[in-house]
Design a protein around this motif. Structure first.
Motif, PDB file in Angstrom:
ATOM      1  N   LEU A 195       0.902  -1.202  -0.068  1.00  0.00           N
ATOM      2  CA  LEU A 195       0.024   0.034  -0.023  1.00  0.00           C
ATOM      3  C   LEU A 195       1.002   1.446  -0.028  1.00  0.00           C
ATOM      4  O   LEU A 195       0.699   2.175  -0.812  1.00  0.00           O
ATOM      5  N   GLU A 213      -8.605  -1.580   7.760  1.00  0.00           N
ATOM      6  CA  GLU A 213      -8.951  -0.366   7.532  1.00  0.00           C
ATOM      7  C   GLU A 213      -7.881   0.599   8.343  1.00  0.00           C
ATOM      8  O   GLU A 213      -7.781   1.753   7.740  1.00  0.00           O
ATOM      9  N   TYR A 270      -5.270   1.201   5.869  1.00  0.00           N
ATOM     10  CA  TYR A 270      -5.625   1.922   4.616  1.00  0.00           C
ATOM     11  C   TYR A 270      -5.574   3.374   5.301  1.00  0.00           C
ATOM     12  O   TYR A 270      -5.296   4.205   4.467  1.00  0.00           O
ATOM     13  N   VAL A 324     -11.099   8.438   2.112  1.00  0.00           N
ATOM     14  CA  VAL A 324     -11.569   6.703   2.616  1.00  0.00           C
ATOM     15  C   VAL A 324     -12.891   6.521   2.758  1.00  0.00           C
ATOM     16  O   VAL A 324     -13.171   5.563   2.524  1.00  0.00           O
TER      17      VAL A 324
END
Length: 256
Positions: free
Chosen positions: A84, A132, A135, A173
């Motif tokens: 990521l 999450e 993220y 997000v």
């Protein structure tokens, strides 16, 4: 939701990765091995859910042993985090550079579409809440970098930079989460473009050019439309090429 302690193949989540030290040759070998691991993991993720991928699966698919995997990554989540971060870095450094948050999201949605199945399997993992967190942290780093670059040399308080970065991160997000929740079916780019226009405003010289698609029923017969379109393009191109720091630098010597 199962506990990480009950998932021995995944191990405990830690952000830190093992960073092998050594000479140039050792570093090249290490990077090549990590690339093989990353490529193999993504190939598996294209085929099955994250819940059905273990370190043993990755090792067998890549032709390595488990110890080699753990030498570079403490667990699968550290591997995901690195992927990521690298993809976020590519988004920020790609030419031309992103000018605002909406351009960042546009590139992210493009990446998601190109890796649709892998992203789907990540998003629908039973460890979604844990993912999450990753993220959000990666997205925040990406937005903070964008905010600092946009601010340039302006005297912006650190607290304000963090506040704006957090706001953009929550927006990005949230939008991506909603898009993924509905199976990536809505036209994300069109929606993002509209949100960007609503939040940033429009400098279109005529009303019919304020939206991405011209709503005027007489657009096909309008003889002045080409002129307005060229003017609109000139305005946007010029403003995109100028920052507040550029303007301040030009006028700095004229201040009293």
């Amino acid at each position: 939701m199962g506990s990480l302690q009950n998932m021995p193949e995944y191990g405990m989540m830690r952000v830190e990765n093992s960073r092998p030290q050594g000479g140039r040759r050792e570093q090249t070998v290490a990077q090549n091995t990590k690339n093989v691991i990353r490529k193999g993991f993504i190939e598996l993720l294209e085929q099955r859910s994250l819940d059905k991928i273990s370190v043993v699966d990755i090792a067998e698919h890549c032709g390595i042993n488990r110890n080699t995997f753990y030498y570079y990554y403490c667990d699968i989540y550290a591997l995901i985090r690195e992927i990521l971060e690298d993809e976020a870095r590519k988004v920020l450094t790609a030419d031309p550079p992103c000018k605002n948050w909406s351009e960042v999201v546009m590139r992210v949605t493009g990446f998601i579409r190109a890796n649709r199945r892998a992203v789907y399997h990540l998003y629908h993992s039973s460890q979604r809440e844990l993912l999450e967190d990753h993220y959000f942290q990666v997205a925040y780093t990406c937005m903070e970098s964008l905010v600092r670059r946009t601010a340039g040399g302006l005297p912006v308080a650190e607290e304000d930079v963090q506040t704006i970065s957090a706001l953009y991160t929550a927006t990005v997000v949230g939008m991506l989460d909603r898009w993924l929740r509905y199976g990536m079916k809505p036209d994300a780019e069109k929606y993002i473009y509209r949100v960007g226009r609503l939040t940033e405003g429009s400098l279109a010289p005529v009303t019919c050019l304020e939206s991405e698609e011209n709503p005027c029923p007489r657009a096909g017969q309008c003889t002045t439309l080409p002129m307005w379109e060229k003017l609109d393009a000139l305005i946007n191109d010029y403003l995109d090429s100028v920052s507040l720091s550029d303007l301040l630098a030009q006028t700095d010597g004229q201040r009293i």
